[in-house]
Design a protein around this motif. Structure first.
Motif, PDB file in Angstrom:
ATOM      1  N   SER A 275       9.396  -8.146   3.596  1.00 17.44           N
ATOM      2  CA  SER A 275       8.259  -8.764   2.683  1.00 17.44           C
ATOM      3  C   SER A 275       8.250 -10.205   3.052  1.00 17.44           C
ATOM      4  CB  SER A 275       8.322  -8.620   1.029  1.00 17.44           C
ATOM      5  OG  SER A 275       8.325  -6.977   0.921  1.00 17.44           O
ATOM      6  N   TRP A 276       7.302 -10.758   3.185  1.00 17.71           N
ATOM      7  CA  TRP A 276       7.053 -12.340   3.296  1.00 17.71           C
ATOM      8  C   TRP A 276       6.040 -12.952   2.657  1.00 17.71           C
ATOM      9  CZ3 TRP A 276       7.572 -12.282   9.351  1.00 17.71           C
ATOM     10  CH2 TRP A 276       6.635 -12.205   9.960  1.00 17.71           C
TER      11      TRP A 276
ATOM     12  N   ARG B 128      16.967  -6.933   4.114  1.00 19.28           N
ATOM     13  CA  ARG B 128      16.588  -5.986   3.237  1.00 19.28           C
ATOM     14  C   ARG B 128      17.439  -5.255   2.387  1.00 19.28           C
ATOM     15  NH1 ARG B 128      14.106  -0.581   5.027  1.00 19.28           N
ATOM     16  NH2 ARG B 128      15.089  -0.193   7.099  1.00 19.28           N
TER      17      ARG B 128
ATOM     18  N   PHE C 259       7.115  -7.289  -6.182  1.00 17.45           N
ATOM     19  CA  PHE C 259       6.997  -7.805  -4.585  1.00 17.45           C
ATOM     20  C   PHE C 259       8.158  -8.493  -4.722  1.00 17.45           C
ATOM     21  CE2 PHE C 259       5.435 -11.520  -2.028  1.00 17.45           C
ATOM     22  CZ  PHE C 259       5.326 -10.755  -0.728  1.00 17.45           C
TER      23      PHE C 259
ATOM     24  N   PRO D  36       9.537 -11.275  -1.844  1.00 12.70           N
ATOM     25  CA  PRO D  36       9.591 -12.136  -0.594  1.00 12.70           C
ATOM     26  C   PRO D  36      10.955 -12.368  -0.307  1.00 12.70           C
ATOM     27  CG  PRO D  36       8.545 -13.368  -2.220  1.00 12.70           C
ATOM     28  CD  PRO D  36       8.766 -12.050  -2.913  1.00 12.70           C
TER      29      PRO D  36
ATOM     30  N   SER E 290       3.997  -7.034   2.167  1.00 11.18           N
ATOM     31  CA  SER E 290       5.286  -6.157   2.308  1.00 11.18           C
ATOM     32  C   SER E 290       4.568  -5.314   3.597  1.00 11.18           C
ATOM     33  CB  SER E 290       5.373  -5.263   1.121  1.00 11.18           C
ATOM     34  OG  SER E 290       5.812  -6.075   0.127  1.00 11.18           O
ATOM     35  N   TYR E 291       5.723  -5.248   4.472  1.00 12.30           N
ATOM     36  CA  TYR E 291       5.382  -4.324   5.491  1.00 12.30           C
ATOM     37  C   TYR E 291       6.181  -2.913   5.446  1.00 12.30           C
ATOM     38  CZ  TYR E 291       2.513  -7.541   8.216  1.00 12.30           C
ATOM     39  OH  TYR E 291       1.559  -8.638   8.600  1.00 12.30           O
ATOM     40  N   VAL E 292       5.345  -1.923   5.422  1.00  4.71           N
ATOM     41  CA  VAL E 292       5.923  -0.455   5.051  1.00  4.71           C
ATOM     42  C   VAL E 292       5.591   0.534   6.222  1.00  4.71           C
ATOM     43  CG1 VAL E 292       5.651  -1.084   2.533  1.00  4.71           C
ATOM     44  CG2 VAL E 292       3.864   0.524   4.234  1.00  4.71           C
TER      45      VAL E 292
ATOM     46  N   ALA F  82       0.502  -8.331  -1.474  1.00  2.94           N
ATOM     47  CA  ALA F  82       1.398  -8.205  -2.603  1.00  2.94           C
ATOM     48  C   ALA F  82       0.407  -7.838  -4.057  1.00  2.94           C
ATOM     49  CB  ALA F  82       2.190  -9.221  -3.050  1.00  2.94           C
TER      50      ALA F  82
ATOM     51  N   ASP G 285      10.486   1.919   0.801  1.00  3.48           N
ATOM     52  CA  ASP G 285      10.793   0.602   0.366  1.00  3.48           C
ATOM     53  C   ASP G 285       9.997  -0.333   1.569  1.00  3.48           C
ATOM     54  OD1 ASP G 285      12.049   0.516  -1.996  1.00  3.48           O
ATOM     55  OD2 ASP G 285      14.178   0.700  -1.015  1.00  3.48           O
ATOM     56  N   PRO G 286       9.505  -1.290   1.367  1.00  2.65           N
ATOM     57  CA  PRO G 286       9.115  -2.170   2.335  1.00  2.65           C
ATOM     58  C   PRO G 286      10.090  -2.370   3.324  1.00  2.65           C
ATOM     59  CG  PRO G 286       8.535  -2.912   0.178  1.00  2.65           C
ATOM     60  CD  PRO G 286       9.454  -2.065  -0.073  1.00  2.65           C
TER      61      PRO G 286
END
Ligand SMILES: [Zn+2]
Ligand SMILES: [Zn+2]
Length: 147
Positions: free
Chosen positions: A25-26, A147, A107, A109, A45-47, A98, A21-22
């Motif tokens: 996300s923003w 999250r 996605f 955010p 998304s940052y993973v 995204a 999962d990310p």
């Protein structure tokens, strides 16, 4: 439970897969994201890098963000699609745009950042929390906790 997702650039030369999962996300409304996207904001998304793999050549363009930190924007040299972001702020993570996802509707955010440079022709979802500029360390912690 983690949901893997996959995606790629417009021409298909770059493909990626993420098995986690990310982390967060923003939507970033900074001027640099606006220039890089040609649009009002960058949904990303940052993973974890450890859960991420990609194939295909990526060209990186490095910029200094308004925060003073370095940001490397990865795009496809063939079709020009923006796909990845490597941010000094979060060295263990990789940002994924995204709309490059195969299922972009997944996605979600958590926050709008840099809303101070938001565009009047863009309607921002008011239900999301907003940071006028880069998130402070405390705000960043809150984003990570949601999250
Ligand atoms: Zn491409
Ligand atoms: Zn930005």
């Amino acid at each position: 439970m983690s949901h893997s997702f996959s995606g790629g650039c417009a021409c298909g030369a770059i493909r990626y897969e993420c098995t986690a999962d990310p982390v967060f996300s923003w939507n970033c409304h900074c001027r640099d994201c606006q220039r890089a996207s040609g649009s009002a904001f960058c949904p990303v998304s940052y993973v974890p890098k450890t859960a991420f793999s990609s194939t295909g050549a990526i060209t990186y363009h490095e910029v200094k963000a308004e925060s003073g930190r370095a940001v490397r924007r990865g795009f496809c040299p063939q079709c020009g699609s923006p796909v990845f972001i490597l941010a000094e702020l979060v060295p263990d993570l990789i940002g994924v745009w995204a709309a490059s996802r195969d299922e972009p509707d997944q996605f979600q955010p958590a926050v709008n950042v840099w809303t101070a440079s938001g565009q009047p022709w863009d309607e921002m979802p008011t239900a999301l929390p907003a940071c006028p500029r880069a998130p402070t360390d405390a705000e960043m912690q809150q984003i990570l906790d949601t999250r």
